[in-house]
Design a protein around this motif. Structure first.
Motif, PDB file in Angstrom:
ATOM      1  N   SER A 191      -6.928  16.854  -5.947  1.00  0.00           N
ATOM      2  CA  SER A 191      -6.135  18.045  -6.251  1.00  0.00           C
ATOM      3  C   SER A 191      -4.673  17.690  -6.508  1.00  0.00           C
ATOM      4  O   SER A 191      -3.861  18.561  -6.807  1.00  0.00           O
ATOM      5  CB  SER A 191      -6.223  19.045  -5.090  1.00  0.00           C
ATOM      6  N   GLY A 192      -4.336  16.408  -6.357  1.00  0.00           N
ATOM      7  CA  GLY A 192      -2.964  15.975  -6.602  1.00  0.00           C
ATOM      8  C   GLY A 192      -2.097  15.958  -5.350  1.00  0.00           C
ATOM      9  O   GLY A 192      -0.922  15.597  -5.390  1.00  0.00           O
TER      10      GLY A 192
ATOM     11  N   ARG B 169     -12.510   6.188  -8.194  1.00  0.00           N
ATOM     12  CA  ARG B 169     -13.447   7.155  -7.622  1.00  0.00           C
ATOM     13  C   ARG B 169     -13.034   7.559  -6.205  1.00  0.00           C
ATOM     14  O   ARG B 169     -13.048   6.731  -5.291  1.00  0.00           O
ATOM     15  CB  ARG B 169     -14.858   6.566  -7.602  1.00  0.00           C
ATOM     16  N   TYR B 170     -12.677   8.815  -6.065  1.00  0.00           N
ATOM     17  CA  TYR B 170     -12.319   9.354  -4.750  1.00  0.00           C
ATOM     18  C   TYR B 170     -13.594   9.910  -4.118  1.00  0.00           C
ATOM     19  O   TYR B 170     -14.113  10.928  -4.549  1.00  0.00           O
ATOM     20  CB  TYR B 170     -11.277  10.464  -4.917  1.00  0.00           C
ATOM     21  N   VAL B 171     -14.104   9.230  -3.134  1.00  0.00           N
ATOM     22  CA  VAL B 171     -15.324   9.668  -2.451  1.00  0.00           C
ATOM     23  C   VAL B 171     -14.905  10.421  -1.190  1.00  0.00           C
ATOM     24  O   VAL B 171     -14.337   9.831  -0.268  1.00  0.00           O
ATOM     25  CB  VAL B 171     -16.226   8.462  -2.106  1.00  0.00           C
ATOM     26  N   ASP B 172     -15.183  11.707  -1.176  1.00  0.00           N
ATOM     27  CA  ASP B 172     -14.686  12.573  -0.104  1.00  0.00           C
ATOM     28  C   ASP B 172     -15.606  12.511   1.116  1.00  0.00           C
ATOM     29  O   ASP B 172     -16.268  13.485   1.464  1.00  0.00           O
ATOM     30  CB  ASP B 172     -14.595  14.007  -0.655  1.00  0.00           C
ATOM     31  N   ALA B 173     -15.642  11.345   1.745  1.00  0.00           N
ATOM     32  CA  ALA B 173     -16.574  11.166   2.861  1.00  0.00           C
ATOM     33  C   ALA B 173     -16.029  10.215   3.912  1.00  0.00           C
ATOM     34  O   ALA B 173     -15.269   9.292   3.609  1.00  0.00           O
ATOM     35  CB  ALA B 173     -17.914  10.627   2.342  1.00  0.00           C
TER      36      ALA B 173
ATOM     37  N   CYS C 277       0.844  -1.202   0.000  1.00  0.00           N
ATOM     38  CA  CYS C 277       0.000   0.000   0.000  1.00  0.00           C
ATOM     39  C   CYS C 277       0.877   1.248   0.000  1.00  0.00           C
ATOM     40  O   CYS C 277       1.751   1.392   0.852  1.00  0.00           O
ATOM     41  CB  CYS C 277      -0.905   0.010   1.222  1.00  0.00           C
ATOM     42  N   PHE C 278       0.614   2.126  -0.931  1.00  0.00           N
ATOM     43  CA  PHE C 278       1.432   3.324  -1.078  1.00  0.00           C
ATOM     44  C   PHE C 278       0.599   4.581  -0.837  1.00  0.00           C
ATOM     45  O   PHE C 278      -0.620   4.509  -0.654  1.00  0.00           O
ATOM     46  CB  PHE C 278       2.076   3.326  -2.467  1.00  0.00           C
ATOM     47  N   VAL C 279       1.288   5.712  -0.847  1.00  0.00           N
ATOM     48  CA  VAL C 279       0.606   6.983  -0.597  1.00  0.00           C
ATOM     49  C   VAL C 279      -0.259   7.335  -1.812  1.00  0.00           C
ATOM     50  O   VAL C 279       0.241   7.368  -2.941  1.00  0.00           O
ATOM     51  CB  VAL C 279       1.637   8.100  -0.333  1.00  0.00           C
TER      52      VAL C 279
END
Lengths: 370, 370
Positions: free
Chosen positions: A114-115, A192-196, A107-109
């Protein structure tokens, strides 16, 4: 610099251990250095104890191989799996800290939309240090986050929430799929980055993945047993699921919260689906009986500690799942052994202070450390 | 053009009505034209029936004012609130379509993070036409979405899901806060776009907001009663909450799903918090008893239709909440009246066919329409 990458004083630096199960050199830590270097690592080396695992310079760690596990636990070492990442729970056992963050070595960063690189540990800490809301659903997700709150119609008496015991993070790139889904969708990637962040409601079970997970060891530690998997056992890849089912049922009973969502890590490499299928196939049909078992279990009011809940759960496992396969008899026994080991290595604080001189010699792990 | 804004054939065009409660000209529809113009509107005019509500050209609609409500329902019109957006449920009653989308007239088209205008209705339709997963939590959110699936550990027997009855959308800009939160955080705006749709687990209640809501009228319509609010009633702003609590309990009983999350609309203007406080204050303390009531209710196995469930629920409301305030006796009666009105206007299909010539004259609403 106006915006240093790491905060000046890393949060919970002296109250949190990072547990990593591995069979290889920990080069993956290089990428995590800005975020994880201030923390203490507990490395649980799986497989051949003769192999030397290299840890990048500058990390503070202790490392346990199978010989260490046997030495520390004696006959109770039987409850710790071998040749399976389930061995990570040995790290939970020997930690003396209040919080644990556990992560896999593939697992990596990850980056947010926004990058910006995501400090997964900082988000887990934020999740654990703010309450959960298992008793009523908030449609705007975590009400304790900046810019959010409880929506209209949320009962005011429930707005204090409950203590958060577990923070379950997610994965970009390779999703955590079972072998059949891996086989059917070999190219699927999670983009998909779900900001929750959200609380998993009371009474609802979830599939807890051990890849990117944090918890409050004082609140739920003894329930974080990853079962009997891998070498000599009929299944694998259900270690974290087992821990998740047990822990969720106990959190619900003790009025503790479980959050899921942020933070994401970047999961680099899918494991071999053919190998996984072999490990999983019994779990795939057993879980059809295990889930209803956990959905219907009611722990008795007398169980007021995690240990008491866990021992009662172990009896239920033997009684109700024993007929599914003799494996569950063995697992039920191992659950009790785990609790005995937990209590031996983590005596109650008063008892601990009194017994210190004696117990240090007998029980204190003495790992290879930096 | 390579990417037309609206699909060539709008989905469910002949199977969906859009219900809008209002007291003013519907200029807000201009912005929605690309997405909503193909659909039929049912406008429920609240307040003074003498006022003329203007609807932008080109929309196909029927409009009901209070006189129409009284004419259509006769004495049963008592169950429809006046001077409160709760009157919207009259539109649900007179619709003959399978699906309803209801939206407030201060809700505008929102943009996704890429700047693209969001077709809220298309997302609701997608939510309603794909199953829900109320029996087990999926950590990667809606498993039926493109690029997502069920994660490892999700029981295979539950992967068919259940039919989705309700799709609850969210709001950017002005969040749906109660009066106390509005007063405390007058400047808070919701700027977080959470790219997720999820099922609210079985056994968990949620605060359902009527601003941006869609449902399958055949599956759950009779439970979508917005109660007695506004003029002559002791509370307001709990109409959608009431419907949400009732509908969720009935969905859980009938094994139907409720989804929340996408789509977002842009909520333009916060209502007056002082006025809201006056409307809400009884609800704020009543809900402390209402929530435990709904959390503990068990509908009997004999209730196999929404109507049967709803009538049983009304009895429970009178019996168990009647002691909280006489209002709940009245509300319980109104719930029964609502079901009677529903059955009168929506006779079972076979009966409907047989009774058509007679019932058309007596019951068919004849609104002012374009």
């Amino acid at each position: 610099m106006a915006h240093p990458i790491t905060p000046l004083s890393p949060p919970l630096k002296d109250e949190l251990d990072i547990v990593i199960p591995t069979i290889r050199n920990l080069d993956f830590l290089e990428m995590w250095r800005p975020f994880l270097q201030p923390y203490h690592l507990i490395i649980v080396q799986d497989g051949d104890p003769a192999k030397v695992i290299k840890v990048p310079d500058g990390f503070d760690y202790e490392l346990y191989n199978r010989n260490d596990v046997n030495r520390v636990l004696g006959p109770k070492a039987s409850c710790i799996s071998f040749k399976d990442s389930a061995c990570r729970c040995f790290g939970f056992l020997v930690s003396k800290k209040k919080y644990i963050f556990t992560i896999d070595d593939d697992c990596f960063v990850a980056k947010d939309p926004s990058g910006k690189e995501i400090n997964a540990l900082a988000q887990h800490i934020q999740n654990l240090l703010t309450p959960s809301t298992p008793l009523f659903f908030n449609t705007l997700y975590d009400p304790y986050r900046e810019g959010a709150d409880f929506v209209r119609g949320y009962p005011f008496s429930l707005r204090e929430g409950v203590s958060t015991a577990i923070s379950h993070g997610l994965w970009l790139n390779i999703p955590d799929y079972d072998a059949p889904t891996q086989l059917v969708k070999p190219r699927e990637r999670n983009t998909r980055y779900v900001d929750a962040v959200m609380t998993i409601p009371k009474g609802t079970l979830f599939p807890m993945c051990g890849m990117n997970l944090a918890f409050d060891r004082e609140l739920i530690g003894p329930a974080m047993y990853f079962g009997l998997m891998g070498d000599g056992q009929p299944i694998g890849r259900y270690d974290d699921m087992w821990a998740g089912w047990c822990a969720k049922v106990i959190c619900d009973h003790l009025n503790l919260g479980v959050k899921t969502g942020l933070p994401y890590i970047w999961h680099s490499k899918a494991s071999n689906p053919f190998v996984n299928l072999k490990k999983e196939y019994k779990g795939i049909y057993w879980q059809e009986e295990i889930i209803p078992f956990f959905q219907s279990i009611v722990l008795s009011k007398e169980c007021t500690t995690v240990q008491e809940c866990y021992v009662e759960l172990s009896k239920n496992v033997k009684e109700k799942l024993g007929s599914v396969d003799p494996y569950f008899q063995k697992l039920g026994d191992a659950m009790v052994t785990w609790i005995e080991a937990w209590e031996e290595l983590n005596p109650p604080k008063e008892a601990s202070a009194a017994a210190e001189p004696k117990s240090v010699k007998k029980e204190e792990p003495s790992p290879k450390s930096k």
